[in-house]
Write a protein that holds these residues in place. Structure first.
Motif, PDB file in Angstrom:
ATOM      1  N   VAL A   1      -6.012   8.140   5.610  1.00 17.89           N
ATOM      2  CA  VAL A   1      -5.139   8.857   4.662  1.00 17.89           C
ATOM      3  C   VAL A   1      -4.932  10.304   5.100  1.00 17.89           C
ATOM      4  O   VAL A   1      -3.815  10.830   5.053  1.00 17.89           O
ATOM      5  CB  VAL A   1      -5.701   8.767   3.227  1.00 17.89           C
ATOM      6  CG1 VAL A   1      -4.964   9.694   2.284  1.00 17.89           C
ATOM      7  CG2 VAL A   1      -5.609   7.346   2.708  1.00 17.89           C
TER       8      VAL A   1
ATOM      9  N   ALA B   1      -6.232  10.727  -4.023  1.00 16.63           N
ATOM     10  CA  ALA B   1      -5.828   9.458  -4.660  1.00 16.63           C
ATOM     11  C   ALA B   1      -5.780   8.355  -3.612  1.00 16.63           C
ATOM     12  O   ALA B   1      -6.083   7.195  -3.898  1.00 16.63           O
ATOM     13  CB  ALA B   1      -4.453   9.610  -5.310  1.00 16.63           C
TER      14      ALA B   1
ATOM     15  N   PRO C   1      -9.488  -1.385  -7.690  1.00 14.35           N
ATOM     16  CA  PRO C   1     -10.180  -0.105  -7.896  1.00 14.35           C
ATOM     17  C   PRO C   1      -9.720   0.617  -9.167  1.00 14.35           C
ATOM     18  O   PRO C   1     -10.536   1.136  -9.901  1.00 14.35           O
ATOM     19  CB  PRO C   1      -9.814   0.706  -6.645  1.00 14.35           C
ATOM     20  CG  PRO C   1      -9.433  -0.309  -5.629  1.00 14.35           C
ATOM     21  CD  PRO C   1      -8.838  -1.467  -6.377  1.00 14.35           C
TER      22      PRO C   1
ATOM     23  N   PRO D   1       7.660   4.727 -13.908  1.00 12.68           N
ATOM     24  CA  PRO D   1       7.864   5.931 -13.092  1.00 12.68           C
ATOM     25  C   PRO D   1       6.577   6.579 -12.603  1.00 12.68           C
ATOM     26  O   PRO D   1       6.591   7.262 -11.595  1.00 12.68           O
ATOM     27  CB  PRO D   1       8.610   6.871 -14.046  1.00 12.68           C
ATOM     28  CG  PRO D   1       9.228   5.993 -15.080  1.00 12.68           C
ATOM     29  CD  PRO D   1       8.337   4.801 -15.206  1.00 12.68           C
TER      30      PRO D   1
ATOM     31  N   CYS E   1       1.805   3.992  -8.843  1.00 15.81           N
ATOM     32  CA  CYS E   1       1.349   4.513  -7.563  1.00 15.81           C
ATOM     33  C   CYS E   1       2.530   4.680  -6.600  1.00 15.81           C
ATOM     34  O   CYS E   1       3.363   3.786  -6.451  1.00 15.81           O
ATOM     35  CB  CYS E   1       0.343   3.529  -6.967  1.00 15.81           C
ATOM     36  SG  CYS E   1      -0.299   4.050  -5.387  1.00 15.81           S
ATOM     37  N   ILE E   2       2.575   5.852  -5.942  1.00 15.85           N
ATOM     38  CA  ILE E   2       3.626   6.012  -4.946  1.00 15.85           C
ATOM     39  C   ILE E   2       3.095   5.656  -3.549  1.00 15.85           C
ATOM     40  O   ILE E   2       3.861   5.607  -2.595  1.00 15.85           O
ATOM     41  CB  ILE E   2       4.198   7.453  -4.933  1.00 15.85           C
ATOM     42  CG1 ILE E   2       3.079   8.480  -4.714  1.00 15.85           C
ATOM     43  CG2 ILE E   2       4.970   7.746  -6.213  1.00 15.85           C
ATOM     44  CD1 ILE E   2       3.598   9.903  -4.495  1.00 15.85           C
ATOM     45  N   GLY E   3       1.767   5.397  -3.493  1.00 17.02           N
ATOM     46  CA  GLY E   3       1.193   5.145  -2.171  1.00 17.02           C
ATOM     47  C   GLY E   3       0.901   3.683  -1.906  1.00 17.02           C
ATOM     48  O   GLY E   3       0.198   3.345  -0.950  1.00 17.02           O
TER      49      GLY E   3
ATOM     50  N   ALA F   1      -0.972   1.808   1.182  1.00 15.35           N
ATOM     51  CA  ALA F   1      -2.278   1.167   1.003  1.00 15.35           C
ATOM     52  C   ALA F   1      -2.235  -0.263   1.529  1.00 15.35           C
ATOM     53  O   ALA F   1      -3.122  -0.697   2.271  1.00 15.35           O
ATOM     54  CB  ALA F   1      -2.650   1.180  -0.473  1.00 15.35           C
TER      55      ALA F   1
END
Ligand code: HEM
Length: 1171
Positions: free
Chosen positions: A230, A352, A417, A488, A491-493, A497
């Motif tokens: 990350v 995050a 998680p 909205p 998670c944006i990741g 991931a």
């Protein structure tokens, strides 16, 4: 348009609202209209009823004469149910440590929405996908707003915008515009080679671990791997976590963890604390500054090659990392992500990103070693898809790994998680099912419980990757599986991931065979904000390298699900572990408090020992939580965390935290029926008649309060009306009465049908004691106040041991609450309100005074060591501060007009008691050293400096006059106590030859103090103040009487006669006091007996007033109905002295051991003989 009255079914019809509606509207339109008026989130569920009839015809509804009730999904509207919980901690122990298991149990008990409270915050939970979808939608109803009850509140960071900020902020809006493109599917794809290099760089370490046969801690290595990946993507930083097998975790990971921790602490203390130039706030600023330097370095690196402004998407696809992206990305207005947002957002995204992925990676490896056959199937799939270690892994390739995808999904379903994304209600609203949700309520769509909801998943506890290929799962509710949340603020990741995992896992599985070492059950960490494995330090994984040719391609993988057996170096799972896999357990209660642990086949098998450990950890965590100021209330139940080396002092990691904290106030607990009945029978719950009640209250505040100000005057309001006193208030009420009865007019005890004052006092004591033992009172301050008051009660039955016993209890309570320590020692403790601080000082000083004087009278050791204490002594204003707020009515009735004068005397008495303590510990310690002359001189000068101002009031009231004389009596008693040891011995350091004159001076001072005492008694008697004497008065006469008694041994007739006269005067007053105060009886008896021994034979009646001291037997004293001695309002000339008392006094090493005086060395007799 027609107007109709509508109300919510479940509410009172009187709450109906009149709503105008078009009679030609459709039923759906009417539902929409009604839903909008009543904030019913889903209009579809609206139903109309009148009486028992469900109505669906709009005209009929609108023309009904009766108001129409509205149901929601067929239910009356209702409050969200939930377990009741304990004071302050709420449902903490019902939920933790196994919050997953226990929340599941609560869903089973209460249905799809329930509420819990924890340390004051209330949270709603739901496992209903409809409700989850509503909550995540960022609509008029819900938003991500991190309020005090929100799980992220402690680490809220508005500047970060994403994750730790509220939606409705410019920071979130701007960050949310810039960041997501950098993590979108196309952008993430171009990071695939970097990810591949990251995992390949870790081989060296795993190979080494394999070659030395060393097991490794999965979570630590996955943390290293996750953060390495990350940080490379977000910050362009190489953390070098795989330089060698013991490479340290990078500073940035530590900094993130520490700042999260410090931030939680600092924000919870409030803004005044955050600005302090030292302590945690400073440390936090230092850590943040260091992080900024590291991020700035990365930004500078990114900018070093020159920066070309690029549109967001293009920047995302070309950037080497997110810093690089952010410095280039320009929106269509030519604006860039502001630097402050950039810094914080990158740090938060890094945090995050790595905490979540490292947990998921750990659970995936857990799955490999836990579920039989899974590792083999994954390997087989790789082989079947021509995987090779040196190939470039692309999205096209990973898309073919169907079983891998199912395995990841099933792992995220069972072990995701994230589990508690919270959303906050924007208004009072009604959820599907009719649940009322007040504005600002935080609701958690409980990811784990949605993912394991039996209504949505078949046999949810079974780990079954193949379920993802079934039509039920393929057609599931859109919010039945939401590991990355939804809406909205999801998670944006997640692309990042999933891609990372789909690259890392094949590489790891292809290269290594994972085997779990040992058979310890893996548990999740109940206190982490994510579900991560907890006990991996004790349960490691080992790998052994595979040989690539060991696996052959299989056929019909997806068709049959039969996988070809693998050959080569696969190690068998340990039998004990394999035998436990796939066993599903029914929820089973665990026998510790209210905790129930839900056992399932994966997460938790908390054996009883571990459970107990966790309970203890939990209470520790709870204290730590409160000590760190969570809740920040100053109105709770006081708790003192203790000092070094006490266990709770460990909370204090870097700098002293407040030792005095407030746990949530205990709501008055209901007295169980059986105890209630008992207390009722004992009369403990029925207050006195109004007349007696007022007299008792008046007596208390006139005579007791000024010499023992242990209550706020405001208590008067609580106690004004006897029938309004709560059952719990009765403890204090009876305790106050025990002492106050000494001062009430005799018609009070007669009106209450007692045979004597003593009879009433005994009954008050019995009721107070019953309340103390059976009311379940948990208010420590009330228990302390009661104990202090009860320490003024004597009973012959147990040799007058009650004062010592109860004062010990009171001192114990003081030390439990920590009243011996200044709550503001290090800095002002905001958790202790100023009012409470005043009261604490008064309580503490009252205990100190009691300790000193009881120790003197009873010849017992001092229980308070002032060297352990730094609580400041109270001042006048502390005691009087709530006087002005008291209604005039109560002030006039109950508060003595000279209260301030009497309190000034009390403040002086504290000072004197402190000196008395020094005298007792220096000169009377049985095993202590010989006192020195300098110690003597120091104390003598302190005593000389102690002056009782002649008059503190121009025209003192009798009460104030008595208070003055009383203080004087204390002073004389202290002086005698001070000089007395030196009548027969000299201090160390006295020059030789000076002994005789020195001792003569000491004796003369002692006798002068004794004579002064008589003078004071004379004033008290002449001014008619004897009835004002308190239970502490009789012992104050004793030192003087003792001196006079010694004088009675003189050879000189005149001296003897004068001493007899003085002693007789004291005895006369003592006998007067005996009418009210039982302790006086002991002194009368003991002195009478001493004189009898000293002067055997017939006594001179004119001197003693009694011809014979009568000594009733113990049996006689205790005989039921023996009211002669008890009826002490009528003068009884016989002092009550039992064999027990005499014996105990004979045997005790009392400061005033008269028998010792009788046997004083001849020297002292000689001295007196000489006079
Ligand atoms: C297994 C891995 C992950 C899981 C399970 C996960 C889960 C979640 C969840 C549930 C949320 C919503 C939180 C809330 O509503 O309170 C969230 C938000 C977020 N996640 Fe992830 N996440 C993962 C990986 C990542 C990664 C790798 C990154 C970045 C590299 C990332 C960055 C973020 C950010 C920035 C947000 C906040 C979005 C916002 O506030 O608008 N996550 N994540």
């Amino acid at each position: 348009m027609l107007s109709q009255s509508f109300y919510l079914l479940g509410d009172a019809p009187a709450s109906a609202k009149t709503i105008a509606a078009d009679e030609n509207a459709s039923l759906d339109d009417l539902k929409d209209l009604i839903a909008s008026h009543f904030a019913i989130v889903v209009a579809d569920g609206v139903g109309f009823t009148r009486g028992d009839d469900a109505l669906s015809n709009v005209k009929e509804i609108l023309s009904s004469e009766e108001a129409i009730a509205i149901s929601v999904d067929g239910h009356a509207v209702r409050a969200v149910p939930g377990p009741k919980g304990l004071p302050y901690i709420g449902n903490f122990f019902e939920v933790f440590p196994d919050h997953l298991g226990n929340h599941q149990r609560l869903f089973e008990k209460y249905g799809p929405v329930f509420q819990t409270t924890n340390m004051g915050g209330t949270i709603y939970h739901s496992n209903d996908p409809d409700i989850a979808a509503i909550a995540f939608a960022e609509s008029d109803f819900f938003t991500k707003k991190i309020t005090e009850s929100h799980p992220l509140y402690g680490i809220k960071t508005p500047e970060a915008g994403v994750f730790l900020g509220d939606t409705d902020t410019p920071e979130w809006k701007v960050t949310h515009k810039f960041l997501p493109p950098a993590l979108g599917p196309r952008a993430v794809r171009h990071y695939a080679p970097t990810m591949q290099k990251t995992i390949e760089s870790a081989y060296k370490v795993f190979d080494e671990l394999d070659s030395i046969g060393q097991s490794w801690n999965v979570y630590i290595y996955m943390l290293k791997l996750g953060s390495q990946a990350v940080a490379k993507l977000t910050l362009g930083m190489d953390m070098e976590h795989f330089a060698h097998k013991d490479a340290p975790v990078h500073e940035m990971v530590h900094l993130i963890a520490e700042t999260l921790h410090l931030n939680k602490k600092v924000t919870s203390y409030g803004s005044w604390y955050a600005n302090l130039p030292f302590g945690d706030p400073k440390l936090l600023r230092t850590k943040k500054a260091r992080m900024e330097v590291l991020v700035e370095e990365q930004i500078a690196k990114a900018q070093s090659g020159g920066v070309e402004d690029l549109p967001l998407q293009e920047a995302a696809e070309r950037a080497a990392n997110m810093v690089d992206y952010a410095v280039r990305a320009t929106d269509n207005r030519g604006e860039k992500l502001p630097k402050t947002s950039l810094r914080e957002a990158l740090v938060v995204a890094t945090g995050a990103g790595f905490t979540t992925t490292s947990s998921l990676l750990s659970w995936l490896i857990y799955g490999l070693v836990t579920y039989p056959g899974v590792q083999e199937k994954l390997l087989q799939e790789l082989v079947d898809n021509d995987f090779s270690d040196d190939m470039e892994i692309t999205a096209e390739f990973t898309d073919k790994l169907v079983y891998l995808d199912r395995f990841i999904k099933e792992t995220q379903r069972r072990h995701n998680p994230s589990f508690q994304p919270g959303r906050t209600a924007k208004a009072d609203l009604i959820l599907p099912g009719g649940y009322k949700v007040p504005k600002d309520t935080v609701i958690i769509p409980a990811l784990h419980h949605i993912h394991n909801n039996p209504a949505l998943w078949d046999n949810p506890a079974k780990f079954d990757p193949d379920r993802w290929d079934t039509p039920e799962v393929k057609n599931r509710h859109k919010a039945a599986y939401i590991p990355f949340a939804a809406g909205p603020r999801m998670c944006i990741g997640f692309n990042f991931a999933l891609q990372e995992i789909k690259i890392f896992l094949p590489k790891l599985i292809y290269r290594y065979n994972f085997v779990k070492d040992g058979d310890e059950t893996i548990e999740y960490d109940p206190m982490f904000q994510l579900i991560r494995p907890n006990n991996l330090p004790r349960s490691a994984i080992s790998v052994s390298a595979r040989t690539s040719q060991s696996v052959e391609p299989s056929h019909n993988i997806t068709d049959t699900g039969n996988y070809a057996p693998l050959r080569g170096h696969m190690q068998a799972l340990s039998p004990s572990y394999a035998s436990r896999a796939h066993t599903s357990h029914a929820p089973a209660p665990v026998a510790f408090g209210a905790i129930n642990t839900l056992h399932d086949d994966t997460h938790t098998r908390l054996d009883s020992e571990r459970q107990r450990d966790l309970d203890e950890e939990q209470s520790g965590a709870e204290l730590s939580f409160a000590a760190r100021g969570q809740g920040n209330s100053n109105s709770g139940t006081p708790f003192y965390t203790g000092e070094q080396p006490g266990v709770t002092s460990l909370i204090d990691v870097r700098e002293p935290l407040p030792r005095h904290i407030m746990l949530k106030p205990n709501p008055p607990s209901v007295i169980p029926q059986v105890d209630h009945d008992f207390l009722q029978r004992k009369g403990a719950l029925s207050p006195l008649l109004m007349y007696s009640h007022q007299e008792v209250l008046r007596a208390y505040f006139h005579h007791v309060h000024p010499m023992l100000p242990i209550l706020h005057l405001s208590k008067l309001q609580e106690f004004e009306l006897p029938n309004a006193i709560t059952p719990h208030g009765m403890l204090l009420y009876w305790s106050m009465a025990v002492v106050a009865v000494n001062f009430v007019p005799s018609d009070v005890w007669k009106a209450e049908s007692f045979t004597s004052r003593k009879h009433m006092k005994d009954t008050m004591y019995n009721r107070a004691k019953c309340m103390y033992d059976n009311s379940g009172e948990t208010d420590k301050e009330a228990l302390l106040q009661a104990a202090l008051l009860l320490s003024f009660w004597h009973s012959e039955r147990d040799s007058h041991s009650q004062p010592w016993y109860w004062s010990g209890v009171a001192i114990n309570w003081c030390q439990i609450i920590g009243l011996h320590r200044d709550p503001d020692a290090a800095r002002v403790n905001p958790l202790v309100s100023p009012q409470r601080r005043d009261l604490w000082r008064q309580l503490w000083a009252s205990c100190l005074v009691r300790d000193r004087w009881l120790s003197l009278t009873l010849g017992r050791p001092l229980r308070i060591r002032l060297s352990d204490c730094d609580m400041p002594f109270p001042i006048l204003k502390d005691v009087l501060n709530d006087l002005d707020t008291l209604p005039a009515r109560l002030r006039d009735l109950y508060v003595p007009k000279d209260l301030s004068v009497m309190v000034k005397h009390w403040v002086l008495l504290i000072q004197l008691s402190r000196i008395l303590g020094d005298i007792l510990s220096l000169f009377y310690q049985q095993l202590g050293k010989q006192p020195t002359l300098s110690q003597f001189d120091t104390l003598e000068s302190e005593l000389n400096a102690f002056v009782v101002p002649a008059s503190l009031s121009a025209h003192p009231s009798p009460l104030a006059s008595f208070s003055y004389y009383h203080l004087q009596l204390h002073l004389q008693a202290t002086l005698i106590t001070f000089y007395r040891p030196f009548v027969s011995t000299v201090p160390e350091g006295l020059s030789s030859g000076a002994e005789e004159s020195w001792m003569a001076r000491v004796r003369s001072r002692m006798e002068s103090a004794a004579t002064q005492s008589n003078g004071i008694l004379d004033c008290i008697a002449r001014e008619g103040l004897v009835s004002f004497a308190t239970p502490t008065t009789p012992p104050l006469l004793v030192p003087a009487m003792h001196v006079h008694l010694l004088g009675c041994k003189s050879d000189n007739r005149l001296t003897r006669r004068l001493a007899f006269n003085k002693l007789e005067m004291c005895m006369t007053v003592m006998r007067e006091l005996q009418k009210t105060h039982t302790s006086a009886s002991i002194f009368c008896g003991v002195f009478g007996e001493a004189i009898r021994q000293l002067m055997p034979g017939p006594l001179d009646e004119t001197i003693w007033g009694v011809t014979q001291i009568r000594r009733p037997s113990t049996a006689e004293t205790m005989a039921p109905g023996n009211t002669q001695a008890a009826n002490s309002d009528d003068f009884s000339p016989q002092p009550i002295v039992t064999d027990d008392i005499l014996e105990s006094l004979l045997n005790e090493t009392s400061t005033y051991n008269f028998w010792e005086s009788m046997n004083m060395p001849d020297q002292s007799f000689i001295d007196y003989k000489r006079c």
